[in-house]
Scaffold this motif. Structure first.
Motif, short mmCIF file in Angstrom:
data_model
loop_
_atom_site.label_atom_id
_atom_site.label_comp_id
_atom_site.label_asym_id
_atom_site.label_seq_id
_atom_site.Cartn_x
_atom_site.Cartn_y
_atom_site.Cartn_z
N VAL A 240 0.83 -1.21 0.00
CA VAL A 240 0.00 0.00 0.00
C VAL A 240 0.86 1.25 0.00
N PHE B 279 2.33 1.80 -3.48
CA PHE B 279 1.38 2.35 -4.46
C PHE B 279 1.09 3.81 -4.16
N LEU B 280 0.93 4.12 -2.88
CA LEU B 280 0.61 5.51 -2.55
C LEU B 280 1.76 6.44 -2.94
N VAL C 97 1.44 6.87 -6.75
CA VAL C 97 0.25 7.61 -7.16
C VAL C 97 0.33 9.06 -6.68
N ALA D 2 1.61 9.54 -11.42
CA ALA D 2 2.09 8.22 -11.81
C ALA D 2 3.21 8.22 -12.85
N LEU E 258 -0.97 8.71 6.14
CA LEU E 258 -1.79 8.08 5.09
C LEU E 258 -3.06 8.88 4.85
N VAL F 31 -4.30 10.40 1.33
CA VAL F 31 -5.60 10.08 0.72
C VAL F 31 -6.40 11.36 0.53
N LEU G 64 -5.01 13.27 -2.35
CA LEU G 64 -5.33 12.61 -3.62
C LEU G 64 -6.78 12.81 -4.02
#
Lengths: 229, 375, 308, 251
Positions: free
Chosen positions: C242, C245-246, C249, C253, C287, C291, C294
């Motif tokens: 995770v 990926f974070l 992203v 990307a 995190l 989020v 994003l």
């Protein structure tokens, strides 16, 4: 050089090209005229292996290319300047040309390409996406030439380009043909450009070739009928 | 022929009847209470799977964070049960009687504010339904309005699952930490640990499951269901037919969240505890796999898929524990590569035509699965 | 809250904390580099990325054992051999996976996600069967142990410095391959316009296969580097996925600079927060912030502005 | 021109519309006006910005500057679905229909009722809906295909279905992007007949290359070239316009 025989191409169930037959001699420039939606782009894509062929055959110098993938056709000497140019916009001008070198095996961009298009040398570090339409068109041609082709396919090269540049483009294409002795197939809607550049003019209508005239003695008004509004 | 869209066609009604027969008669009559309770535990996951059929299968929105909603429902229920189990009389040996044991162990001396309302069963039931819905609404609206979807949505929901797990584990004074909320005993004085209670709860759960199946079936048969399918196929066309695509996606996501939460709450009742191991990334993805194995487009398939995968998991991990992960992994890959529409697809394409012999071939379902949009 | 420390202590704490943040940055960046190639460039969701890292770690562990048993004289240099082997092993596995699995799923990204998750389960079980369920750690050569004594209060562990240097080296190598090599041009051309790349003579299938393998190989090197600072178990890879990926992203990307910037931001945020809060709350807040950002800015920190 | 003349109420007024993609102006300071009940055809060479103009009007692309007024409502600030609800329908160049749904369901989804989430959930397929769907299906030659899954239709039938999906919305402004492209000759004839029927009583904006077809229906023709209006007027006026001849024929 390039021989197309009885080519049928379909998208799903609807057939777009109904059995085309075209032969292009070495060093010849052929213009394929027709309005939008008559099958010009489909023909180009089918020649490059981007659209699958339903039946019929395409051969280069006697070598059958019908079943080959795009990059294998490039290796056989076909090069393609697509409609809308499709340059790699996030890459620099030089990198764009260098992508064509994969097929020819060269290391650096050959000098004569920059001689043909001096503006590209000036702008070689710029991103392709930031060039003007005319410059992008030159870049797309340069990229195609970098593959060392025997037949150059151009799909509507004049689209969205100013008339003054169009005339220059005709001169450049003829120069390319003379210097490199390759054949050129160009699809067009602009008659004056086709008359400037071509040795032979074909007209495509509803997926079939309806006229095939040498440049000399062509009946312009007859051809124009297929194009004009 | 084009009368009101019927709630279900004949083969679907038959399917529901067969499932009812299986769950209400065959299984209770043939299994002992221990096994029946195991089935009950599996079935709680099928609520999640049904939600995923709506939101992933029909709507094309893959959430890798359904464990979050399962957990929210489960924890709401667990908080109520824990408070009931932590009456002053039961906890008089603690330094602060009347609060859950793990709080006492973590030197917390008063019931935290967030726990207070969970003394009420009514509030708890409302919370089980509303909390996940609101949470899904916020996440869904924020993302879909900005046209975030596909892979990005999947990754972000997965991150949310990771966040919630870390939070629960880290805040053990408030949540029971890694062990979760355990030692749950009674529901309004009724001991849920007895065999009899488990037997009764099984039927309560099956009733809820059918309510859920009917709700999902209603949604899918409504115009909204057809819009979801249309959206997965041609999002722009739906927009240019005058619909707000973001609202419909958000609805599907919220519905899936509520279904998952109901499953989670029932899980707590059936199993007697709730822990972060049902919230995080791994359980969330496993729930997606149940759906994929059953068939991402089939509500009943989701139930069977859940039951089968879990039954296989239990029997495999009892006898060949090493092989289980290999088998599960291979199952994922096989389903994705070869049977994108899972059991329901196999049933529809290969079994049903032979049974009925009517030779009326359905559209190959592979084509449908391929259209799940990328972005 | 600083009342108990003297000024000198505080300076030392911040220096150490900052250095811890830099190590975390190296770890994040190493993890993310391979994924920046596979997900950022190719758009493939590889949930088994962590397992490719772990493969590199196990290869390193085996190499270290081999050197200890048969070539003790060369033990101080085993790590460099191990890194190359890790790259080759993970890369070869990556090539196999691309051929067997990924190439069938380029048009179904969500399905790739599920299939690679299945792959990660299989790999985990393989590791467990072959190497055992317990975590393994490698013995560091003598020169990597100990720490630089900068001042009385500030100590900087040598293995940490080594991992940082390695990260810088690998980042430069990846940047070179992607942006300055012939191969990288082909990769970027395929990513931007697959059809046109084929039509200028690039074998797009081969490019896909080797690019995927390269990303996996870099993951293998990352795993190899991690053995310097921690132990390895069959499920260690899943812990990273995770975060990885974070990082990719969040950075935007398709941008390598973005990946570096995002790894830096996230690692510094987390290590700073860790000073004030418990580790888990620091992680949660970091995190959550990612989020949240994003959701507001789905394209990530650095998005490439290109005309389509 | 007298001072203080009555401002005419156009159905659609596009003024100073510009959109640039990273410096390239696909549409450049474009202005034109469409009357109530007018059939307007936009023609022009490839790359002239025709499709972009439709994208701008229906909200698919956001304008860099300029305004689009529809019945006095500013469209550039609305979302796609709000523009549809304001009364604009758009047909795409390649048939854009729902392959997994039946013809009936395709038309039903486009029926302008129950467009909110709750509305869609409680939507009832009543007599009015059924009759309207059947009526439209009849118009677009698909009355006997209602139960068929849309993706089994022929290319021409798909185009008709999409036209039907627009028709059922009963928009005040209908925008068609190459409605006869890719059709067989017999399908073209039928489509022309269909369009001639459905364009009555509303304004229509068409992009088309089939000049015979254009001549049949157009009240007024706008020629676009490099994102700007090159000429505007009746078909005959445009045909003899020297600038148009220059662009098309290059003489």
């Amino acid at each position: 050089m390039l021989a197309i025989s009885n080519l049928h191409v379909a998208y799903g169930q609807s057939e777009v090209l109904h059995g085309l037959n075209v032969a292009v001699s070495p060093g010849e420039i052929v213009a394929i005229m027709g309005r939008n939606g008559m099958g010009k782009t489909t023909l180009m894509k089918a020649l490059m292996g981007i659209v699958p062929t339903k039946s019929g055959s395409v051969s280069m110098n006697g070598v059958e290319v019908t079943g080959l993938r795009s990059y294998e056709r490039v290796a056989q000497g076909l090069a393609y300047v697509p409609q809308g140019r499709m340059i790699f916009s996030a890459m620099t001008v030089e990198e764009n040309i260098e992508t064509g070198l994969v097929a020819s095996g060269g290391k650096a961009v050959p000098r004569d390409i920059y001689e043909l298009f001096p503006v590209l040398l000036e702008m070689k570090a710029r991103r392709g996406g930031n060039l003007s339409g005319g410059q992008q068109q030159q870049l797309a041609v340069a990229r195609a030439l970098a593959t060392g082709p025997k037949v150059l396919l151009l799909d509507e090269p004049t689209e969205g380009i100013q008339p003054s540049i169009i005339r220059e483009m005709a001169r450049t294409l003829k120069r390319i043909r003379d210097e490199r002795r390759l054949s050129i197939v160009v699809s067009e809607q602009v008659l004056s450009f086709a008359l400037d550049v071509a040795d032979r003019v074909l007209v495509i209508e509803n997926g079939e070739i309806v006229r095939d005239d040498p440049r000399a003695g062509i009946n312009e008004t007859e051809v124009a009928k297929y194009l004009s509004i | 022929m084009f009368d009101n869209p019927r709630f279900a066609n004949r083969s679907e009604l038959l399917g529901i009847a067969v499932l009812a027969l299986l769950l209400l008669a065959i299984l209770p009559l043939t299994l002992d209470v221990f096994r029946l309770n195991l089935v009950a535990k599996y079935l709680t996951y099928s609520f999640v799977a049904i939600g995923l059929v709506l939101c992933w299968g029909c709507g094309g929105v893959l959430s890798l964070g359904q464990g979050v909603f399962f957990g929210l429902g489960g924890y709401c229920m667990a908080m109520f049960l824990k408070l009931e189990a932590s009456s002053a009389a039961n906890t008089k040996i603690q330094s602060t009687p009347g609060i859950p044991d793990f709080m006492d162990w973590n030197q917390i001396t008063a019931l935290p504010f967030l726990w207070q309302p969970f003394h009420s069963l009514t509030f708890t039931i409302v919370a089980i339904l509303v909390v996940p819905a609101i949470f899904a609404l916020i996440v869904g609206a924020a993302m879909f309005k900005r046209r975030v979807g596909g892979v990005y949505f999947a990754i972000i929901t997965q991150a949310i699952a990771a966040i919630l797990t870390i939070l629960i584990v880290g805040q053990q004074g408030y949540t029971g930490g890694i062990n979760g909320i355990t030692d749950l005993r009674t529901l309004k004085g009724w001991d849920i640990r007895t065999d009899h209670a488990k037997f009764v709860l099984y039927f309560v759960e099956v009733a809820c499951l059918f309510a859920c199946i009917f709700a999902a079936q209603f949604i899918r048969r409504s115009k909204l269901g057809r819009i979801l399918v249309a959206m997965r196929d041609k999002e722009d066309r739906v927009r240019f037919s005058g619909y707000s695509v973001a609202n419909f996606k958000t609805f599907a996501f919220c519905a899936a969240a509520v279904f998952a939460a109901v499953g989670g709450a029932l899980f707590t009742l059936e199993v007697g505890f709730m822990s972060p191991s049902f919230v995080g990334i791994v359980p969330s993805i496993e729930m997606v796999i149940y759906t994929a194995v059953g068939g991402r487009l089939s509500i009943l398939g989701a139930v069977y898929g859940t039951l089968l995968v879990n039954a296989a998991k239990t029997s495999f991990s009892e006898s060949f524990p090493q092989l289980w992960l290999l088998g599960l992994g291979a199952l994922f890959i096989a389903v994705v590569l070869a049977f994108p529409n899972g059991l329901a697809g196999i049933w529809r394409d290969h079994v049903q035509p032979r049974l009925s012999g009517s030779g009326k071939p359905g559209k190959p379902w592979e084509a449908i699965a391929d259209k799940t949009p990328a972005e | 809250m600083f009342g108990d420390y003297s000024l000198g202590d505080l300076a030392a704490i911040f220096a150490m904390q900052g250095f811890a943040g830099l190590i975390l940055f190296s770890v994040f960046l190493l993890m993310a580099l391979g994924l920046a190639i596979i997900f950022g460039q190719m758009g493939v969701i590889n949930m088994a990325h962590g397992e490719f890292m772990i493969l590199g770690a196990y290869v390193t562990w085996m190499t270290s054992n081999f050197f200890q048993a048969y070539l003790p004289a060369l033990f101080s240099g085993y790590f460099f051999v191990a890194m190359i082997l890790a790259f080759l092993a993970s890369g070869a596995l990556g090539m196999l996976v691309e051929w067997g699995l990924i190439r069938h799923l380029y048009k179904r990204p969500l399905d790739t996600l599920l299939a690679t998750w299945g792959l990660s389960l299989i790999l985990q079980q393989c590791y467990r069967s072959i190497f055992g369920a317990r975590e393994v750690g490698v013995d560091l050569p003598q020169w990597m142990l100990g720490s630089f004594q900068v001042t009385d209060a500030i100590q900087i562990p040598i293995n940490g410095v080594f991992v940082m240097c390695l990260t810088i080296l690998i980042t430069c190598a990846v940047a070179y391959v992607l942006y300055w090599s012939r191969w990288g041009r082909q990769v970027r051309a395929v990513v931007q316009n697959r059809v046109m790349a084929g039509a200028v003579g690039i074998n797009t299938e081969r490019v896909d296969r080797y690019t995927f393998a390269l990303g996996c190989g870099v993951a293998g090197i990352a795993g190899s580097a991690f053995t310097m600072i921690g132990s390895t178990g069959p499920t260690s890879g899943q812990l990273y996925i995770v975060d990885t990926f974070l990082v990719v992203v969040f950075g935007g990307a398709a941008s390598l600079v973005g990946t570096i910037a995002s790894a830096f931001t996230i690692s510094q945020a987390q290590s700073t927060l860790e000073f004030f809060l418990s580790g888990s709350m620091a992680k949660v807040l970091t995190l959550l912030a990612i989020v949240g950002i994003l959701m507001l800015r789905p394209q990530g920190l650095f998005s490439l502005k290109v005309r389509k | 021109m007298q001072i203080g003349h009555l401002q005419k109420d156009f159905l659609l007024s596009v003024e100073g519309l510009t959109v640039s993609f990273d410096g390239f102006k696909a549409v450049n300071n474009l202005s034109f006006y469409v009357d109530e009940d007018e059939i307007r055809v936009i023609i022009g060479p490839n790359g002239a910005g025709k499709t972009t103009v439709l994208d701008l009007i229906c909200g698919k692309t956001k304008a860099s500057s300029g305004s689009i007024q529809f019945r006095g409502k500013e469209l550039t600030k609305l979302k796609e679905n709000q523009i549809v609800q304001a009364g604009i329908g758009r047909k795409f160049q390649t048939p854009s229909i729902y392959d997994d749904l039946t013809v009936f369901e395709n038309l039903e989804i486009s029926y302008p009722r129950g467009r909110s989430v709750f509305g869609a959930l409680t939507f009832n397929r009543d007599k009015a809906v059924r009759e309207r769907v059947e009526e439209v299906a009849e118009m677009v030659f698909l009355a006997d295909r209602l139960a068929m899954t849309a993706d089994l239709l022929s290319h021409g039938q798909k185009q008709w279905l999409e036209i039907g999906m627009l028709l059922i919305q009963d928009p005040d402004l209908l925008m068609l992007d190459e409605p006869v492209a890719g059709m067989s000759v017999s399908e073209r004839v039928k489509t022309a007949e269909l369009l001639n029927r459905i364009i009555k009583g509303r304004s229509v904006l068409v992009i088309e290359h089939d000049m015979k077809f254009v001549e049949d229906i157009a009240h007024k023709v706008t020629v676009l070239h490099q994102g700007q209006v090159l000429a505007e007027g009746s078909m005959n006026a445009v045909k003899t316009n020297p600038k148009v001849i220059e662009v098309y024929l290059g003489h």
